[in-house]
Structures are given as structure tokens and as C-alpha cells.
Design a protein around this motif. Structure first.
Motif, PDB file in Angstrom:
ATOM      1  N   TYR A 392       0.823  -1.203   0.000  1.00 56.20           N
ATOM      2  CA  TYR A 392       0.000   0.000   0.000  1.00 56.20           C
ATOM      3  C   TYR A 392       0.864   1.263   0.000  1.00 56.20           C
ATOM      4  CZ  TYR A 392      -3.722  -3.229   1.334  1.00 56.20           C
ATOM      5  OH  TYR A 392      -4.628  -4.263   1.353  1.00 56.20           O
ATOM      6  N   GLY A 393       0.236   2.386  -0.377  1.00 58.80           N
ATOM      7  CA  GLY A 393       0.960   3.652  -0.393  1.00 58.80           C
ATOM      8  C   GLY A 393       0.007   4.832  -0.324  1.00 58.80           C
ATOM      9  N   LEU A 394      -0.791   4.869   0.754  1.00 61.65           N
ATOM     10  CA  LEU A 394      -1.765   5.948   0.871  1.00 61.65           C
ATOM     11  C   LEU A 394      -1.145   7.158   1.564  1.00 61.65           C
ATOM     12  CD1 LEU A 394      -4.565   6.700   0.035  1.00 61.65           C
ATOM     13  CD2 LEU A 394      -5.461   5.623   2.112  1.00 61.65           C
ATOM     14  N   SER A 395      -0.812   7.048   2.830  1.00 58.65           N
ATOM     15  CA  SER A 395      -0.154   8.159   3.520  1.00 58.65           C
ATOM     16  C   SER A 395       0.821   7.632   4.551  1.00 58.65           C
ATOM     17  CB  SER A 395      -1.184   9.096   4.173  1.00 58.65           C
ATOM     18  OG  SER A 395      -1.877   8.442   5.213  1.00 58.65           O
ATOM     19  N   ALA A 396       1.555   8.547   5.177  1.00 55.64           N
ATOM     20  CA  ALA A 396       2.552   8.181   6.184  1.00 55.64           C
ATOM     21  C   ALA A 396       2.732   9.351   7.135  1.00 55.64           C
ATOM     22  CB  ALA A 396       3.881   7.825   5.531  1.00 55.64           C
ATOM     23  N   THR A 397       3.164   9.039   8.339  1.00 61.09           N
ATOM     24  CA  THR A 397       3.436  10.050   9.357  1.00 61.09           C
ATOM     25  C   THR A 397       4.860   9.878   9.866  1.00 61.09           C
ATOM     26  OG1 THR A 397       1.125  10.215  10.080  1.00 61.09           O
ATOM     27  CG2 THR A 397       2.801  10.865  11.672  1.00 61.09           C
ATOM     28  N   ILE A 398       5.524  11.002  10.126  1.00 59.68           N
ATOM     29  CA  ILE A 398       6.858  10.970  10.743  1.00 59.68           C
ATOM     30  C   ILE A 398       6.852  11.919  11.933  1.00 59.68           C
ATOM     31  CG2 ILE A 398       9.338  11.241  10.425  1.00 59.68           C
ATOM     32  CD1 ILE A 398       8.859  11.133   7.391  1.00 59.68           C
ATOM     33  N   TYR A 399       7.230  11.411  13.088  1.00 56.52           N
ATOM     34  CA  TYR A 399       7.433  12.256  14.261  1.00 56.52           C
ATOM     35  C   TYR A 399       8.930  12.301  14.576  1.00 56.52           C
ATOM     36  CZ  TYR A 399       2.986  13.922  15.903  1.00 56.52           C
ATOM     37  OH  TYR A 399       1.823  14.635  16.022  1.00 56.52           O
ATOM     38  N   GLY A 400       9.450  13.531  14.641  1.00 53.39           N
ATOM     39  CA  GLY A 400      10.871  13.690  14.938  1.00 53.39           C
ATOM     40  C   GLY A 400      11.369  15.033  14.445  1.00 53.39           C
ATOM     41  N   ASP A 401      12.683  15.192  14.422  1.00 47.41           N
ATOM     42  CA  ASP A 401      13.296  16.422  13.940  1.00 47.41           C
ATOM     43  C   ASP A 401      12.764  16.766  12.549  1.00 47.41           C
ATOM     44  OD1 ASP A 401      15.619  18.473  13.903  1.00 47.41           O
ATOM     45  OD2 ASP A 401      15.907  17.284  12.065  1.00 47.41           O
ATOM     46  N   GLU A 402      12.306  17.994  12.379  1.00 43.13           N
ATOM     47  CA  GLU A 402      11.629  18.369  11.146  1.00 43.13           C
ATOM     48  C   GLU A 402      12.537  18.270   9.926  1.00 43.13           C
ATOM     49  OE1 GLU A 402       9.882  22.485   9.494  1.00 43.13           O
ATOM     50  OE2 GLU A 402       8.751  21.675  11.198  1.00 43.13           O
ATOM     51  N   HIS A 403      13.775  18.705  10.054  1.00 46.19           N
ATOM     52  CA  HIS A 403      14.699  18.642   8.916  1.00 46.19           C
ATOM     53  C   HIS A 403      14.920  17.190   8.504  1.00 46.19           C
ATOM     54  CE1 HIS A 403      18.010  19.663   6.261  1.00 46.19           C
ATOM     55  NE2 HIS A 403      18.720  18.719   6.844  1.00 46.19           N
ATOM     56  N   GLN A 404      15.149  16.323   9.468  1.00 50.66           N
ATOM     57  CA  GLN A 404      15.355  14.912   9.168  1.00 50.66           C
ATOM     58  C   GLN A 404      14.097  14.306   8.546  1.00 50.66           C
ATOM     59  OE1 GLN A 404      16.023  12.449  12.620  1.00 50.66           O
ATOM     60  NE2 GLN A 404      16.926  10.766  11.425  1.00 50.66           N
ATOM     61  N   ALA A 405      12.930  14.668   9.082  1.00 51.28           N
ATOM     62  CA  ALA A 405      11.674  14.138   8.571  1.00 51.28           C
ATOM     63  C   ALA A 405      11.426  14.588   7.132  1.00 51.28           C
ATOM     64  CB  ALA A 405      10.525  14.575   9.471  1.00 51.28           C
ATOM     65  N   LEU A 406      11.762  15.842   6.824  1.00 54.56           N
ATOM     66  CA  LEU A 406      11.583  16.339   5.467  1.00 54.56           C
ATOM     67  C   LEU A 406      12.467  15.585   4.483  1.00 54.56           C
ATOM     68  CD1 LEU A 406      11.323  20.173   6.122  1.00 54.56           C
ATOM     69  CD2 LEU A 406       9.573  18.739   5.037  1.00 54.56           C
ATOM     70  N   GLN A 407      13.674  15.259   4.895  1.00 56.55           N
ATOM     71  CA  GLN A 407      14.569  14.480   4.037  1.00 56.55           C
ATOM     72  C   GLN A 407      13.997  13.087   3.774  1.00 56.55           C
ATOM     73  OE1 GLN A 407      17.483  15.690   2.571  1.00 56.55           O
ATOM     74  NE2 GLN A 407      16.638  17.605   3.357  1.00 56.55           N
ATOM     75  N   MET A 408      13.364  12.506   4.798  1.00 57.31           N
ATOM     76  CA  MET A 408      12.779  11.173   4.663  1.00 57.31           C
ATOM     77  C   MET A 408      11.509  11.199   3.822  1.00 57.31           C
ATOM     78  SD  MET A 408      13.271   9.781   8.575  1.00 57.31           S
ATOM     79  CE  MET A 408      12.535   8.169   8.245  1.00 57.31           C
ATOM     80  N   ALA A 409      10.754  12.297   3.915  1.00 61.40           N
ATOM     81  CA  ALA A 409       9.447  12.371   3.251  1.00 61.40           C
ATOM     82  C   ALA A 409       9.551  12.119   1.757  1.00 61.40           C
ATOM     83  CB  ALA A 409       8.804  13.726   3.514  1.00 61.40           C
ATOM     84  N   GLY A 410      10.589  12.662   1.140  1.00 67.18           N
ATOM     85  CA  GLY A 410      10.753  12.507  -0.300  1.00 67.18           C
ATOM     86  C   GLY A 410      11.050  11.089  -0.727  1.00 67.18           C
ATOM     87  N   LYS A 411      11.395  10.226   0.217  1.00 69.25           N
ATOM     88  CA  LYS A 411      11.715   8.838  -0.097  1.00 69.25           C
ATOM     89  C   LYS A 411      10.582   7.877   0.251  1.00 69.25           C
ATOM     90  CE  LYS A 411      16.618   9.799   0.766  1.00 69.25           C
ATOM     91  NZ  LYS A 411      17.806   9.475   1.597  1.00 69.25           N
ATOM     92  N   LEU A 412       9.498   8.407   0.817  1.00 66.95           N
ATOM     93  CA  LEU A 412       8.364   7.557   1.171  1.00 66.95           C
ATOM     94  C   LEU A 412       7.461   7.339  -0.037  1.00 66.95           C
ATOM     95  CD1 LEU A 412       7.511   9.015   4.676  1.00 66.95           C
ATOM     96  CD2 LEU A 412       8.147   6.639   4.194  1.00 66.95           C
ATOM     97  N   GLU A 413       7.056   6.110  -0.249  1.00 62.52           N
ATOM     98  CA  GLU A 413       6.234   5.732  -1.400  1.00 62.52           C
ATOM     99  C   GLU A 413       4.758   5.816  -1.014  1.00 62.52           C
ATOM    100  OE1 GLU A 413       7.729   1.844  -2.133  1.00 62.52           O
ATOM    101  OE2 GLU A 413       9.687   2.541  -2.837  1.00 62.52           O
ATOM    102  N   CYS A 414       4.232   7.038  -1.034  1.00 62.25           N
ATOM    103  CA  CYS A 414       2.843   7.227  -0.628  1.00 62.25           C
ATOM    104  C   CYS A 414       2.339   8.564  -1.166  1.00 62.25           C
ATOM    105  CB  CYS A 414       2.698   7.177   0.894  1.00 62.25           C
ATOM    106  SG  CYS A 414       3.664   8.405   1.768  1.00 62.25           S
ATOM    107  N   GLY A 415       1.023   8.771  -1.087  1.00 65.09           N
ATOM    108  CA  GLY A 415       0.429   9.976  -1.627  1.00 65.09           C
ATOM    109  C   GLY A 415       0.468  11.177  -0.716  1.00 65.09           C
ATOM    110  N   GLY A 416       0.621  10.964   0.576  1.00 66.30           N
ATOM    111  CA  GLY A 416       0.648  12.080   1.523  1.00 66.30           C
ATOM    112  C   GLY A 416       1.558  11.783   2.690  1.00 66.30           C
ATOM    113  N   VAL A 417       2.306  12.776   3.133  1.00 67.81           N
ATOM    114  CA  VAL A 417       3.204  12.622   4.280  1.00 67.81           C
ATOM    115  C   VAL A 417       2.863  13.695   5.308  1.00 67.81           C
ATOM    116  CG1 VAL A 417       5.585  12.570   5.085  1.00 67.81           C
ATOM    117  CG2 VAL A 417       5.025  11.710   2.798  1.00 67.81           C
ATOM    118  N   PHE A 418       2.751  13.293   6.554  1.00 67.82           N
ATOM    119  CA  PHE A 418       2.422  14.204   7.645  1.00 67.82           C
ATOM    120  C   PHE A 418       3.580  14.222   8.626  1.00 67.82           C
ATOM    121  CE2 PHE A 418      -1.359  12.703   5.686  1.00 67.82           C
ATOM    122  CZ  PHE A 418      -2.218  13.792   5.674  1.00 67.82           C
TER     123      PHE A 418
END
Length: 462
Positions: A392-418
Motif C-alpha cells: 500500500y501507499g496511501l499516507s505516512a506520518t513521521i514524528y521527529g526532527d523536522e529537517h530529518q523528517a523532510l529528508q525522509m518524506a521525499g523517499k516515502l512511497e505514498c500519496g501524503g506525508v504528515f
């Protein structure tokens, strides 16, 4: 006991009590033909109605929904068990949706001049015609209106095949459009069987199809739409990762995780399901998460204090329990819940499973109910790998340092990242997924244009 479908009729059951609420026959071929004929006739009128008037009709719809908000919320709660506070929030969200598209939709649909060297051209947004929508029960109003409102303001007509266990919600919606003075046939609801849906898709007067449902339903509807050469948008299931990094604010992550997993009794496609927690914070997170989950109030969904109501269908509770038992047999640990609750209602205990690994059922399959599965990641890179290790690849959530999370967001295979907030939908931004979570988008201008004929008009081309 379940919301039963026989060969001739459907039956709705109150999941809090087991009481049979209603039954009704499937639509005959004559009724299906009548519905298509009316929708096709209405599309000729509605599609040529000035855009300002279509927007005004959407505003009237918002007023009707507001006047009937309590009745709508109570109906949702009785039919599918959503806690009443959440049902009221669903109605309010639909009202806001109507106001937003009534205000912003006309501007989005204006012709757009396009620069072509030495020539003139513009892009116009025309309606497609009759749109068939096959919708689920978990958000009986929102799931329908988030598609119907942009489709209608674009000039299409909307033919709804709703889930069989929410007939009163479907009927109230259809009446709301009548009360808002939409043309007869602009919005219509029909209790079609699977064969009836196939008939509708194959009919040349139906221009396109929208489905919100399971991946299995998406396969069937997508195949039929493809055979008929019809545009379709599929919003399907999800097994969303909720990543907790060592840098996360633990209390915030726990609060959001519990809210994101257990809203609507865990029956949300775009919701936290797989909790992937970095090793350094895992023990503390699990302890706090279990404590917060234990404090959730399970009970009568009509009670204002209830957090967790019954699951919507008895067969779905059986399926969820099978998934939990399979996961435990594969080596996971149940630290909370893990059982059907006794009594007439369709209740399942809020459940937390730990030690879940990628080969286990709770990781591989969508868990559509109040069950959280926790997997420990070695580090952030491993967390990202685990998050993407899903069909599946609907959405994902990351809790943590915002800069680190933003770097990870671009690598997540989903339609929305929070980032540092759990998943939601809003008319201002697009919603949808990739992989087996479907394709196409709802909401925002992207959703509006999905069911438009995007027409290029050339002027004075020599």
C-alpha cells in the motif's frame, strides 16, 4: 451477524445492539435504466447551467446539511457505530467542504489562457457527464461529498451506489440535494447489486467511475472501467506507517498515534496502522502508547464520552480477530486487548501488538479496526525501509526532527506525508495514493480536474 446481502435485498444492522434497522431490495434493471436516463438528461441541463448558479446550489446544500446536522450525525452513528462526537465532526467537515468549493471552484474552472508563440490558445474545463460513484460505509457523508461536490460544480451529474449498511445516510444525502433545489437526476442514489454496478459501468451514458473501497474492489471496478474505456479514480486501502524517530517529542507522538489509530474505531483507510519506532525510543513509546490506549472509553457510540464504538459490521470483526490471531501465532506479542468484547454489540477491544515483523499478517495486510502493530527499527534508514515495505501507499506520518523528517518524506512511497501530525484530508490539498492504494486524486483543484474534459481551444491558428 452482519449487514447481509441476499440475492434480492440488503439488510442494515445497528452494530451497537445487533438490531435490524432496515432492509430493501436491490434495484431492478428497470430502476437502473430509469436512474441512468434521469442522470443523463440532467447532465444536459446541469452541464449548461452557469457556473455561478452551480456554486450557489452547492452553498444551498451546505445550508441544508447544517439544518439537518444532528439528524445526519445520529443516523451515521446508528448505522455504522461511529462515536457521536466524530459523526458530528464528519457532518461539519462536509459543510466546510461545500463552502470551500462554492467559493474557490468557479475560479479553478475559468478558462486559462496559454502562451503559444505566435498563436492564441486557452484551456477550458468541460464536464464529462454522468459519473458513477461506488462508496463505502466508514464515512457515509464525507466519502460521498468529497467527490460529489467537485464533480457537480464542474457540471457533471452524480449517480451514487452506497454501501448496503448505510441506506438511511444515503437517503438523507439524496434528499438534501432535492431540498437544495438541484435538478432531478443531478444527484441520485441507487441500491445496485454487483451485477447492477457492472451494468452501470458498461452503459455508454456513464462517462466515468469513482470508487473508494478495498484493493479487491478496485481490481474489479478498474477492470470493468478499463474494458469499457471509462476514466476511473480509485481510492483504496492503506496500511500507513507511523514513524517515530529518536528525536521525536514522545508525548506528542503518543497522543497523535492514539488519535490517528483509533479514530472511527480504527476504520479509516488513511490512518496510522504500522507503528515503526526507532530502537532508542521504542520501550518508552510502547509504555506510554499502551497506557494512553488503555484510557480510551469503549461504549455506546451515542454516549458523548465514548472514544471507541462498535465495528461497523460483524463479519469485519471476525476478519480482524483472525488477523490478530494469525499475527500472534507468527510470534508477535499482545500487550493490550486482542479479543472480541462480550455482549450483543460488535465491539473489539483496543489492541496493541508488539514484536511485529515484516512477514507477519499485521504488517502485510490492512488492519481495519482498533488494532495497532508496533515494529522496532534499528535506525531512521531502517524505519524508512520498513515503511516502504508494503503493498500500500496511501499516507505516512513521521514524528521527529523536522529537517530529518523532510529528508525522509521525499523517499516515502505514498500519496501524503504528515510531519509531526497525523493523517487527515482537507479540500485545499489533494488526497490519494500509489501502489495498491489506488490512483487519481480527490480534493483541491487536482480532484476537481479528474472528472473534467480538459479541452484546449485554439484561436486563429494559421
Amino acid at each position: 451477524m452482519t449487514a447481509k446481502n441476499s440475492n434480492s435485498q440488503t439488510c442494515a444492522i445497528n452494530p451497537a445492539t445487533g438490531e435490524v434497522l432496515s432492509s430493501r431490495p436491490y434495484a431492478s434493471q428497470a430502476l437502473i435504466e430509469q436512474a441512468i436516463t434521469r442522470a443523463a438528461s440532467a447532465s444536459k441541463v446541469w452541464g449548461n447551467t452557469p457556473l455561478t448558479q452551480r456554486a450557489a446550489a452547492i452553498t444551498r446544500l451546505a445550508s441544508v446539511l447544517e439544518s439537518q446536522a444532528q439528524t445526519l450525525a445520529q443516523t451515521i452513528t446508528r448505522e455504522m457505530g461511529k462515536p457521536i462526537r466524530q459523526s458530528r465532526a464528519e457532518v461539519a467537515k462536509c459543510i466546510n467542504l461545500c463552502h470551500w468549493y462554492a467559493e474557490h471552484g468557479p475560479g479553478m474552472l475559468e478558462n486559462q489562457p496559454t502562451q503559444v508563440p505566435g498563436q492564441q490558445a486557452e484551456i477550458a474545463f468541460r464536464p464529462l457527464g454522468v459519473i458513477l460513484a461506488v462508496m463505502p460505509w466508514n464515512f457515509p457523508l464525507w466519502q460521498v461529498l468529497r467527490g460529489a461536490v467537485p464533480m457537480l460544480i464542474a457540471g457533471n451529474t452524480y449517480l451514487l451506489k452506497h454501501a448496503p449498511n448505510v441506506p438511511a445516510s444515503a437517503g438523507l444525502l439524496a434528499q438534501a440535494f432535492i431540498d437544495a433545489d438541484f435538478p432531478v437526476g443531478a444527484f441520485a442514489e441507487i441500491n445496485a447489486s454487483n451485477d447492477g454496478v457492472s451494468t452501470l459501468i458498461a452503459d455508454q451514458r456513464v462517462a466515468a467511475v469513482a470508487l473508494t473501497g478495498s484493493a479487491r474492489a478496485g481490481e474489479a471496478i478498474g477492470a470493468q472501467a478499463g474494458k469499457a474505456l471509462k476514466k476511473c479514480v480509485l481510492e483504496l486501502g492503506g496500511s500507513d506507517p507511523f514513524i517515530v524517530l529518536n528525536s521525536a517529542n514522545l508525548d506528542d507522538a503518543v497522543s497523535a498515534g492514539v488519535a490517528g489509530r483509533f479514530q472511527n474505531t480504527g476504520q479509516v483507510c488513511a490512518a496510522a496502522k504500522r507503528f515503526i519506532v526507532e530502537a532508542g525510543i521504542a520501550e518508552a513509546f510502547i509504555e506510554k502508547f499502551v497506557a494512553a490506549t488503555r484510557n480510551l472509553v469503549v461504549g455506546n457510540p451515542e454516549d458523548e464520552q465514548t472514544d471507541i464504538g462498535p465495528m461497523a459490521r460483524f463479519d469485519l470483526r471476525d476478519e480482524l480477530h483472525r488477523q490478530v490471531e494469525n499475527t500472534l501465532s507468527q510470534g508477535a506479542t499482545c500487550v493490550l486487548g486482542g479479543e472480541k468484547l462480550p455482549g450483543e454489540g460488535n465491539y473489539y477491544a483496543p489492541t496493541v501488538l508488539t514484536g511485529v515483523t515484516p512477514e507477519m499478517t499485521a504488517f502485510q495486510e490492512e488492519m481495519f479496526g482498533p488494532v495497532a502493530a508496533v515494529t522496532i527499527a534499528r535506525d531512521a534508514e531502517h524505519a524508512l525501509e520498513l515503511a516502504n515495505l508494503s503493498q500500500y501507499g496511501l499516507s505516512a506520518t513521521i514524528y521527529g526532527d523536522e529537517h530529518q523528517a523532510l529528508q525522509m518524506a521525499g523517499k516515502l512511497e505514498c500519496g501524503g506525508v504528515f510531519i509531526n501530525g497525523y493523517s487527515a484530508s482537507d479540500p485545499r490539498v489533494p488526497f490519494g495514493g500509489v501502489k495498491r492504494s489506488g490512483f487519481g486524486r480527490e480534493l483541491s483543484h487536482f480532484g476537481l480536474y479528474e472528472f473534467c474534459n480538459i479541452q484546449t481551444v485554439w484561436k486563429n491558428r494559421c
